[in-house]
Design a protein around this motif. Structure first.
Motif, PDB file in Angstrom:
ATOM      1  N   GLY A  88      38.201  67.006  64.624  1.00  0.00           N
ATOM      2  CA  GLY A  88      36.773  66.653  63.809  1.00  0.00           C
ATOM      3  C   GLY A  88      37.441  66.502  62.438  1.00  0.00           C
ATOM      4  N   GLU A  89      38.417  65.610  61.991  1.00  0.00           N
ATOM      5  CA  GLU A  89      38.423  65.243  60.554  1.00  0.00           C
ATOM      6  C   GLU A  89      37.644  63.478  60.511  1.00  0.00           C
ATOM      7  OE1 GLU A  89      41.147  65.937  57.703  1.00  0.00           O
ATOM      8  OE2 GLU A  89      41.209  68.403  58.697  1.00  0.00           O
ATOM      9  N   LYS A  90      37.555  63.209  60.004  1.00  0.00           N
ATOM     10  CA  LYS A  90      37.187  61.711  59.884  1.00  0.00           C
ATOM     11  C   LYS A  90      38.556  60.897  59.475  1.00  0.00           C
ATOM     12  CE  LYS A  90      32.618  61.905  57.142  1.00  0.00           C
ATOM     13  NZ  LYS A  90      31.850  60.942  55.626  1.00  0.00           N
ATOM     14  N   ALA A  91      38.577  59.991  59.822  1.00  0.00           N
ATOM     15  CA  ALA A  91      39.419  59.044  60.541  1.00  0.00           C
ATOM     16  C   ALA A  91      40.216  58.792  59.042  1.00  0.00           C
ATOM     17  CB  ALA A  91      39.229  57.941  61.523  1.00  0.00           C
ATOM     18  N   ALA A  92      41.162  57.858  59.230  1.00  0.00           N
ATOM     19  CA  ALA A  92      41.441  57.040  57.489  1.00  0.00           C
ATOM     20  C   ALA A  92      41.039  56.059  57.226  1.00  0.00           C
ATOM     21  CB  ALA A  92      43.156  56.765  57.850  1.00  0.00           C
ATOM     22  N   SER A  93      40.699  55.351  57.916  1.00  0.00           N
ATOM     23  CA  SER A  93      39.669  54.779  57.770  1.00  0.00           C
ATOM     24  C   SER A  93      38.405  54.789  57.747  1.00  0.00           C
ATOM     25  CB  SER A  93      39.715  53.728  59.026  1.00  0.00           C
ATOM     26  OG  SER A  93      39.147  54.252  59.973  1.00  0.00           O
ATOM     27  N   VAL A  94      37.837  55.705  57.342  1.00  0.00           N
ATOM     28  CA  VAL A  94      36.860  56.554  56.648  1.00  0.00           C
ATOM     29  C   VAL A  94      36.537  57.249  55.994  1.00  0.00           C
ATOM     30  CG1 VAL A  94      35.307  54.923  58.531  1.00  0.00           C
ATOM     31  CG2 VAL A  94      35.684  57.559  59.343  1.00  0.00           C
ATOM     32  N   ALA A  95      37.827  57.960  55.479  1.00  0.00           N
ATOM     33  CA  ALA A  95      37.393  59.469  54.526  1.00  0.00           C
ATOM     34  C   ALA A  95      38.058  58.967  53.642  1.00  0.00           C
ATOM     35  CB  ALA A  95      38.923  60.072  55.481  1.00  0.00           C
ATOM     36  N   PHE A  96      38.422  57.688  53.274  1.00  0.00           N
ATOM     37  CA  PHE A  96      37.988  58.065  51.891  1.00  0.00           C
ATOM     38  C   PHE A  96      37.986  56.643  51.360  1.00  0.00           C
ATOM     39  CE2 PHE A  96      41.976  60.149  53.606  1.00  0.00           C
ATOM     40  CZ  PHE A  96      41.419  61.981  52.965  1.00  0.00           C
ATOM     41  N   PRO A  97      36.538  56.334  51.273  1.00  0.00           N
ATOM     42  CA  PRO A  97      36.309  54.943  50.852  1.00  0.00           C
ATOM     43  C   PRO A  97      36.370  54.935  49.065  1.00  0.00           C
ATOM     44  CG  PRO A  97      33.929  56.908  50.740  1.00  0.00           C
ATOM     45  CD  PRO A  97      35.625  57.915  51.011  1.00  0.00           C
ATOM     46  N   ILE A  98      36.342  55.723  48.258  1.00  0.00           N
ATOM     47  CA  ILE A  98      36.227  55.434  46.713  1.00  0.00           C
ATOM     48  C   ILE A  98      37.673  55.554  46.225  1.00  0.00           C
ATOM     49  CG2 ILE A  98      36.123  56.508  44.547  1.00  0.00           C
ATOM     50  CD1 ILE A  98      33.027  57.633  45.270  1.00  0.00           C
ATOM     51  N   SER A  99      38.307  54.161  45.674  1.00  0.00           N
ATOM     52  CA  SER A  99      40.085  53.744  45.328  1.00  0.00           C
ATOM     53  C   SER A  99      40.174  53.613  43.541  1.00  0.00           C
ATOM     54  CB  SER A  99      40.717  52.860  46.101  1.00  0.00           C
ATOM     55  OG  SER A  99      39.895  52.603  47.298  1.00  0.00           O
ATOM     56  N   THR A 100      41.060  54.559  43.529  1.00  0.00           N
ATOM     57  CA  THR A 100      41.101  54.339  41.920  1.00  0.00           C
ATOM     58  C   THR A 100      42.852  53.393  41.824  1.00  0.00           C
ATOM     59  OG1 THR A 100      39.901  56.464  41.484  1.00  0.00           O
ATOM     60  CG2 THR A 100      42.362  55.707  40.243  1.00  0.00           C
ATOM     61  N   TYR A 101      42.141  52.293  40.971  1.00  0.00           N
ATOM     62  CA  TYR A 101      43.341  51.744  40.413  1.00  0.00           C
ATOM     63  C   TYR A 101      43.450  51.705  39.210  1.00  0.00           C
ATOM     64  CZ  TYR A 101      41.640  49.045  44.687  1.00  0.00           C
ATOM     65  OH  TYR A 101      41.205  49.314  46.531  1.00  0.00           O
ATOM     66  N   GLU A 102      45.218  51.129  39.448  1.00  0.00           N
ATOM     67  CA  GLU A 102      45.178  50.995  37.350  1.00  0.00           C
ATOM     68  C   GLU A 102      46.106  50.262  37.775  1.00  0.00           C
ATOM     69  OE1 GLU A 102      49.540  52.551  35.572  1.00  0.00           O
ATOM     70  OE2 GLU A 102      47.917  53.411  36.217  1.00  0.00           O
ATOM     71  N   ALA A 103      44.881  48.579  36.516  1.00  0.00           N
ATOM     72  CA  ALA A 103      45.725  47.891  36.523  1.00  0.00           C
ATOM     73  C   ALA A 103      46.354  47.708  35.061  1.00  0.00           C
ATOM     74  CB  ALA A 103      44.447  46.724  36.201  1.00  0.00           C
ATOM     75  N   VAL A 104      47.718  46.490  34.978  1.00  0.00           N
ATOM     76  CA  VAL A 104      48.106  46.073  33.846  1.00  0.00           C
ATOM     77  C   VAL A 104      48.160  45.274  33.137  1.00  0.00           C
ATOM     78  CG1 VAL A 104      50.422  45.783  32.696  1.00  0.00           C
ATOM     79  CG2 VAL A 104      50.186  47.830  34.344  1.00  0.00           C
ATOM     80  N   LEU A 105      48.038  44.961  31.927  1.00  0.00           N
ATOM     81  CA  LEU A 105      47.410  43.113  32.138  1.00  0.00           C
ATOM     82  C   LEU A 105      48.301  43.120  30.826  1.00  0.00           C
ATOM     83  CD1 LEU A 105      44.087  43.917  30.389  1.00  0.00           C
ATOM     84  CD2 LEU A 105      44.539  43.534  32.691  1.00  0.00           C
ATOM     85  N   SER A 106      48.595  41.578  30.561  1.00  0.00           N
ATOM     86  CA  SER A 106      49.765  40.836  30.122  1.00  0.00           C
ATOM     87  C   SER A 106      49.848  41.487  28.119  1.00  0.00           C
ATOM     88  CB  SER A 106      49.000  39.145  30.070  1.00  0.00           C
ATOM     89  OG  SER A 106      48.229  39.437  29.151  1.00  0.00           O
ATOM     90  N   ARG A 107      48.200  41.989  27.079  1.00  0.00           N
ATOM     91  CA  ARG A 107      48.591  42.290  26.136  1.00  0.00           C
ATOM     92  C   ARG A 107      47.111  43.077  26.090  1.00  0.00           C
ATOM     93  NH1 ARG A 107      44.441  39.439  23.850  1.00  0.00           N
ATOM     94  NH2 ARG A 107      43.548  37.913  24.311  1.00  0.00           N
ATOM     95  N   PRO A 108      47.463  43.767  24.989  1.00  0.00           N
ATOM     96  CA  PRO A 108      46.670  45.672  25.271  1.00  0.00           C
ATOM     97  C   PRO A 108      45.089  44.891  24.526  1.00  0.00           C
ATOM     98  CG  PRO A 108      48.456  45.620  24.189  1.00  0.00           C
ATOM     99  CD  PRO A 108      48.689  44.079  24.116  1.00  0.00           C
ATOM    100  N   VAL A 109      43.990  45.424  24.754  1.00  0.00           N
ATOM    101  CA  VAL A 109      42.879  45.431  24.108  1.00  0.00           C
ATOM    102  C   VAL A 109      42.402  46.204  24.418  1.00  0.00           C
ATOM    103  CG1 VAL A 109      42.610  42.502  25.672  1.00  0.00           C
ATOM    104  CG2 VAL A 109      41.714  45.209  26.844  1.00  0.00           C
ATOM    105  N   ALA A 110      41.065  46.056  23.575  1.00  0.00           N
ATOM    106  CA  ALA A 110      40.572  47.801  23.399  1.00  0.00           C
ATOM    107  C   ALA A 110      39.519  47.637  24.018  1.00  0.00           C
ATOM    108  CB  ALA A 110      39.578  47.217  21.592  1.00  0.00           C
ATOM    109  N   ARG A 111      38.951  46.692  24.537  1.00  0.00           N
ATOM    110  CA  ARG A 111      37.523  46.711  25.570  1.00  0.00           C
ATOM    111  C   ARG A 111      37.905  46.279  26.838  1.00  0.00           C
ATOM    112  NH1 ARG A 111      32.666  44.772  24.801  1.00  0.00           N
ATOM    113  NH2 ARG A 111      32.796  43.857  23.658  1.00  0.00           N
ATOM    114  N   ILE A 112      37.437  46.639  27.852  1.00  0.00           N
ATOM    115  CA  ILE A 112      37.227  45.347  29.429  1.00  0.00           C
ATOM    116  C   ILE A 112      35.752  45.004  29.249  1.00  0.00           C
ATOM    117  CG2 ILE A 112      37.672  44.936  32.226  1.00  0.00           C
ATOM    118  CD1 ILE A 112      40.182  45.183  30.573  1.00  0.00           C
TER     119      ILE A 112
END
Length: 226
Positions: free
Chosen positions: A107-131
């Protein structure tokens, strides 16, 4: 068949290096070959074109890596999770290495729909104070242009990783930023598309002597339910 339906094994795996350049379909085929090589007793669908009963989590855009991808495979017999993990790890390439295995409850939701929120980490070419985040971006899907409102998908704003993160008394520039996006039934916003739109906006107002901001890498680091 009823007994087989109870044995749903959920596995997590990484996707990195050159294999992050594979399409979702290519990754799915590789995982299916891994399951076969591991000798797991996988269930097969009925009908004219039988296929392995395996379901995958939300697709990654080509070029985006991950440390937390998911697939569910239905087995016809019980295999201890630690034995399944050992067999899968011996059968998969290092850059698609399986990290964990566990059975999910009926009865648990399938992997395809169970986790709709994804967190990402982005690495940029140089540091910035804000996006700087635009209110909307234009994307082309099936040769049709569509305008997406960023706020409909961006669950949390961009946060710097490490020193100078949220709550810091003296925020510093950072070249690593985290953000979360929610996939909706009506569609989703690609993390790399959002980042490109953000950097294009920031590069337009940058000093001519500064190197243009570029994306070095984008990695999915977490998936969760809404």
């Amino acid at each position: 068949m009823e007994a087989a339906q109870r044995f749903i094994l959920r596995a997590t795996y990484i996707e990195r290096g050159r294999l992050a350049m594979l399409s979702h379909l290519e990754v799915a085929r590789t995982i299916e070959r891994t399951i076969r090589r591991a000798g797991l007793p996988y269930a097969v669908s009925q009908g004219f074109s039988p296929h392995m009963k395996v379901a995958f989590g939300a697709a990654l855009p080509v070029g985006v890596g991950s440390v937390c991808e998911i697939f569910d495979v239905q087995l016809t017999d019980y295999v201890a999770p630690e034995k399944a993990l050992e067999a899968l790890r011996a059968s998969c390439p290092p850059d698609l290495m399986v990290q964990s295995c566990a059975y999910i409850r009926p009865g648990e939701k399938a992997a395809s729909v169970a986790f709709p929120i994804s967190t990402y980490e982005a690495v940029l070419s140089r540091p910035v104070a804000r996006i700087e985040v635009p209110e909307s971006i234009s994307v082309v899907r099936k040769r049709k242009e569509k305008v997406l409102v960023v706020a409909d998908f961006l669950v949390s704003g961009f946060s710097p990783v490490g020193e100078g993160g949220p709550g810091s008394a003296c925020p510093q520039k950072s070249d690593r930023w985290e953000f979360s996006l929610e996939a909706k039934p009506s569609g989703s916003l690609r993390p790399d598309a959002l980042l490109r739109a953000c950097l294009d906006r920031m590069n337009e107002g940058a000093s001519p002597v500064e190197d243009p901001l570029r994306i070095v890498s984008v990695t999915r680091i977490g998936q969760r339910s809404a």
